[in-house]
Design an enzyme around this catalytic site. Structure first.
Site, PDB file in Angstrom:
ATOM      1  N   LYS A 139     -11.551  -9.185  -3.611  1.00 58.01           N
ATOM      2  CA  LYS A 139     -10.843  -9.799  -4.731  1.00 58.01           C
ATOM      3  C   LYS A 139      -9.371  -9.418  -4.637  1.00 58.01           C
ATOM      4  CE  LYS A 139      -9.431  -6.905  -6.992  1.00 58.01           C
ATOM      5  NZ  LYS A 139      -8.536  -5.744  -6.691  1.00 58.01           N
ATOM      6  N   TYR A 224      -9.898  -7.810 -13.227  1.00 59.98           N
ATOM      7  CA  TYR A 224     -11.126  -7.179 -13.736  1.00 59.98           C
ATOM      8  C   TYR A 224     -11.362  -7.547 -15.200  1.00 59.98           C
ATOM      9  CZ  TYR A 224     -11.773  -4.339  -9.553  1.00 59.98           C
ATOM     10  OH  TYR A 224     -11.995  -3.937  -8.271  1.00 59.98           O
TER      11      TYR A 224
HETATM   12  P1  NDP Z   1      -4.594  -0.986   2.123  1.00 54.94           P
HETATM   13  O1  NDP Z   1      -3.125  -1.193   2.235  1.00 54.94           O
HETATM   14  O2  NDP Z   1      -5.092   0.401   1.972  1.00 54.94           O
HETATM   15  O3  NDP Z   1      -5.303  -1.586   3.421  1.00 54.94           O
HETATM   16  C1  NDP Z   1      -5.080  -2.906   3.840  1.00 54.94           C
HETATM   17  C2  NDP Z   1      -5.308  -2.982   5.341  1.00 54.94           C
HETATM   18  O4  NDP Z   1      -5.124  -4.335   5.742  1.00 54.94           O
HETATM   19  C3  NDP Z   1      -4.306  -2.193   6.176  1.00 54.94           C
HETATM   20  O5  NDP Z   1      -4.654  -0.845   6.337  1.00 54.94           O
HETATM   21  C4  NDP Z   1      -4.324  -2.935   7.491  1.00 54.94           C
HETATM   22  O6  NDP Z   1      -5.445  -2.496   8.263  1.00 54.94           O
HETATM   23  C5  NDP Z   1      -4.630  -4.383   7.079  1.00 54.94           C
HETATM   24  N1  NDP Z   1      -3.462  -5.256   7.147  1.00 54.94           N
HETATM   25  C6  NDP Z   1      -3.375  -6.374   7.887  1.00 54.94           C
HETATM   26  N2  NDP Z   1      -2.177  -6.941   7.771  1.00 54.94           N
HETATM   27  C7  NDP Z   1      -1.464  -6.146   6.941  1.00 54.94           C
HETATM   28  C8  NDP Z   1      -0.131  -6.216   6.449  1.00 54.94           C
HETATM   29  N3  NDP Z   1       0.701  -7.217   6.779  1.00 54.94           N
HETATM   30  N4  NDP Z   1       0.280  -5.241   5.604  1.00 54.94           N
HETATM   31  C9  NDP Z   1      -0.541  -4.243   5.253  1.00 54.94           C
HETATM   32  N5  NDP Z   1      -1.814  -4.133   5.707  1.00 54.94           N
HETATM   33  C10 NDP Z   1      -2.263  -5.071   6.548  1.00 54.94           C
HETATM   34  O7  NDP Z   1      -5.105  -1.913   0.954  1.00 54.94           O
HETATM   35  P2  NDP Z   1      -6.490  -1.790   0.175  1.00 54.94           P
HETATM   36  O8  NDP Z   1      -7.549  -1.413   1.128  1.00 54.94           O
HETATM   37  O9  NDP Z   1      -6.305  -0.973  -1.018  1.00 54.94           O
HETATM   38  O10 NDP Z   1      -6.705  -3.308  -0.327  1.00 54.94           O
HETATM   39  C11 NDP Z   1      -7.164  -4.326   0.531  1.00 54.94           C
HETATM   40  C12 NDP Z   1      -7.867  -5.428  -0.283  1.00 54.94           C
HETATM   41  O11 NDP Z   1      -8.984  -4.866  -0.945  1.00 54.94           O
HETATM   42  C13 NDP Z   1      -7.007  -6.061  -1.374  1.00 54.94           C
HETATM   43  O12 NDP Z   1      -7.270  -7.431  -1.448  1.00 54.94           O
HETATM   44  C14 NDP Z   1      -7.461  -5.372  -2.646  1.00 54.94           C
HETATM   45  O13 NDP Z   1      -7.304  -6.166  -3.804  1.00 54.94           O
HETATM   46  C15 NDP Z   1      -8.919  -5.128  -2.340  1.00 54.94           C
HETATM   47  N6  NDP Z   1      -9.449  -3.965  -3.057  1.00 54.94           N
HETATM   48  C16 NDP Z   1     -10.612  -4.087  -3.748  1.00 54.94           C
HETATM   49  C17 NDP Z   1     -11.137  -3.022  -4.437  1.00 54.94           C
HETATM   50  C18 NDP Z   1     -12.435  -3.161  -5.154  1.00 54.94           C
HETATM   51  O14 NDP Z   1     -12.808  -2.229  -5.862  1.00 54.94           O
HETATM   52  N7  NDP Z   1     -13.157  -4.253  -4.992  1.00 54.94           N
HETATM   53  C19 NDP Z   1     -10.449  -1.738  -4.487  1.00 54.94           C
HETATM   54  C20 NDP Z   1      -9.250  -1.672  -3.674  1.00 54.94           C
HETATM   55  C21 NDP Z   1      -8.780  -2.767  -3.005  1.00 54.94           C
HETATM   56  P3  NDP Z   1      -5.361  -2.399   9.851  1.00 54.94           P
HETATM   57  O15 NDP Z   1      -4.338  -1.350  10.120  1.00 54.94           O
HETATM   58  O16 NDP Z   1      -6.728  -1.993  10.236  1.00 54.94           O
HETATM   59  O17 NDP Z   1      -4.969  -3.745  10.356  1.00 54.94           O
END
Ligand code: NDP
Length: 372
Positions: A139, A224
């Site tokens: 989401k 949420y």
């Molecule tokens: P993070 O920034 O921690 O991680 C995102 C990951 O996406 C990065 O580590 C990277 O992984 C990859 N990525 C690819 N392209 C990009 C870019 N241009 N900039 C930054 N990162 C990039 O974010 P979150 O994990 O917190 O959030 C990711 C998604 O999950 C969002 O949509 C958020 O809304 C959702 N979310 C949902 C939650 C829930 O409870 N359902 C809780 C937290 C987040 P890599 O280095 O491996 O490419």
């Protein structure tokens, strides 16, 4: 059962791939029940985006009975090496953002879980669908309803499932509150309050970059309260009004909402009053009021335990890691056609996106926006 599970988890990927048809053959011979067969079907998942939430999902999946982490898609080679070692992921199941279309030739992956910044979900999910794999997408599913609908259409055209990471839809206390509402125990529903917010840190993160986030607190956390209002009241809103306040226009630039108060009206006459913010800590509360009873949950959507009380007493169902339950349930949806109590399909995601679009329009115009 436990030892069987451990055996399955330990089995190599190729062995797992082979075990499914061989059990089917066995079933025909020995008349094994269909339910045993279904139980054996493990959803083999590749996670795309090895960030903070991807890491949480990977950990939770270790305890899943029906989902197994078998692959990764990442732009960071060092993370891929760490994950390969930690989770025993074979090199042939590791991809980057350039070559992941090749996943179509990989029979040992069933689904890709997209956990990247919001604005990337649409293109990445559509590519996954075109590669013939089921899509689980975090989401908000996209950054507006039009993009969300394109994802739904692409998955339909490709004949794959699209599921959104709405983990609260499987949380036991939340489901108990929904049961109470459905049974009539709460009487006629009149009012829902949803408070969703936290103080966001690092000003350079993607969540504060509109090109990657598609919006501020509303996309991230306000969703949420929107989603909660819908599943707690059990209705779809017909109008929204919304007001924005911005105390820090440097951190929360154009296209990044800091705080939005919004109201939704429902066909029954019930109303919802909600707050979405990146500027206040500890806001995670739902309150549902009916003519015969009430439910209050605080926290209501955090990673748990969820703390709920009602006019009849506390909600005391045990906490289970949300993402573990979610992955088990999603495997059942994909393989067994299970219909969850609250939907997690792409259409459900689009409903939230339409409301977010309407809230942004209401902020901009200062007018009540009707939802069709
Ligand atoms: P993070 O920034 O921690 O991680 C995102 C990951 O996406 C990065 O580590 C990277 O992984 C990859 N990525 C690819 N392209 C990009 C870019 N241009 N900039 C930054 N990162 C990039 O974010 P979150 O994990 O917190 O959030 C990711 C998604 O999950 C969002 O949509 C958020 O809304 C959702 N979310 C949902 C939650 C829930 O409870 N359902 C809780 C937290 C987040 P890599 O280095 O491996 O490419």
């Amino acid at each position: 059962m436990k030892s069987r599970r451990v055996f399955l988890q330990k089995a190599s990927l190729s062995a797992l791939a082979i075990s499914i048809p061989s059990i089917a053959a066995l079933s025909a011979k020995n008349n094994l029940t269909e339910s045993i067969l279904k139980e054996d079907k493990i959803l083999r998942v590749a996670i795309m985006g090895l960030g903070s939430y991807g890491t949480r999902v990977a950990e939770a999946m270790q305890d899943s009975k029906r989902a197994k982490l078998v692959g990764v898609i990442s732009g960071t080679p060092s993370k891929v090496e760490t994950w390969k070692a930690k989770y025993g992921i074979p090199a042939e199941n590791c991809y980057n953002y350039e070559n992941f279309d090749d996943i179509k030739n990989n029979p040992s992956i069933d689904a890709v879980y997209v956990i990247t910044p919001n604005a990337l979900h649409k293109e990445q999910s559509i590519r996954v669908a075109k590669a013939g794999k089921h899509v689980i997408c975090e989401k908000p599913m996209a950054i507006n309803a039009k993009d969300g609908q394109e994802m739904v259409d692409a998955c339909k055209a490709a004949g794959v499932k699209l599921l959104i990471g709405y983990r609260m839809h499987f949380e036991a206390n939340t489901l108990e509150a929904i049961r109470m509402r459905k049974s009539g125990e709460l009487g006629e529903l009149k009012f829902f309050q949803g408070l969703s917010g936290f103080v966001i840190g690092d000003p350079t993160q993607w969540r504060l970059n509109p090109a990657l986030s598609g919006g501020g607190a509303m996309m991230d956390i306000g969703i949420y309260s929107i989603n909660g209002a819908r599943y707690m009241l059990g209705e779809e809103p017909i109008w929204v009004t919304a007001q924005e306040t911005k105390t820090d226009p440097v951190k929360f630039k154009d296209g990044i909402d800091e705080t939005i108060q919004f109201q939704m009206g429902f066909p029954s006459g019930a109303v919802a009053s909600c707050l979405s913010t990146y500027a206040m800590n500890g806001l995670d509360k739902f309150f549902l009021n009916g003519s015969k009873g009430w439910v209050e949950m605080q926290p209501s959507t955090g990673y748990g335990p969820i703390n709920g009380k009602t006019n009849k007493g506390p909600l005391e169902l045990p906490h289970v890691t949300h993402q573990t339950v979610q992955m088990d349930e999603m495997a059942a949806i994909i393989f067994d056609g299970k219909v969850p109590e609250v939907p997690v399909n792409g259409e459900e995601g689009v409903r939230d996106m339409k409301i977010i679009d309407a809230i942004f329009k209401a902020v901009k115009t200062g007018k009540k926006v009707m939802l069709s």
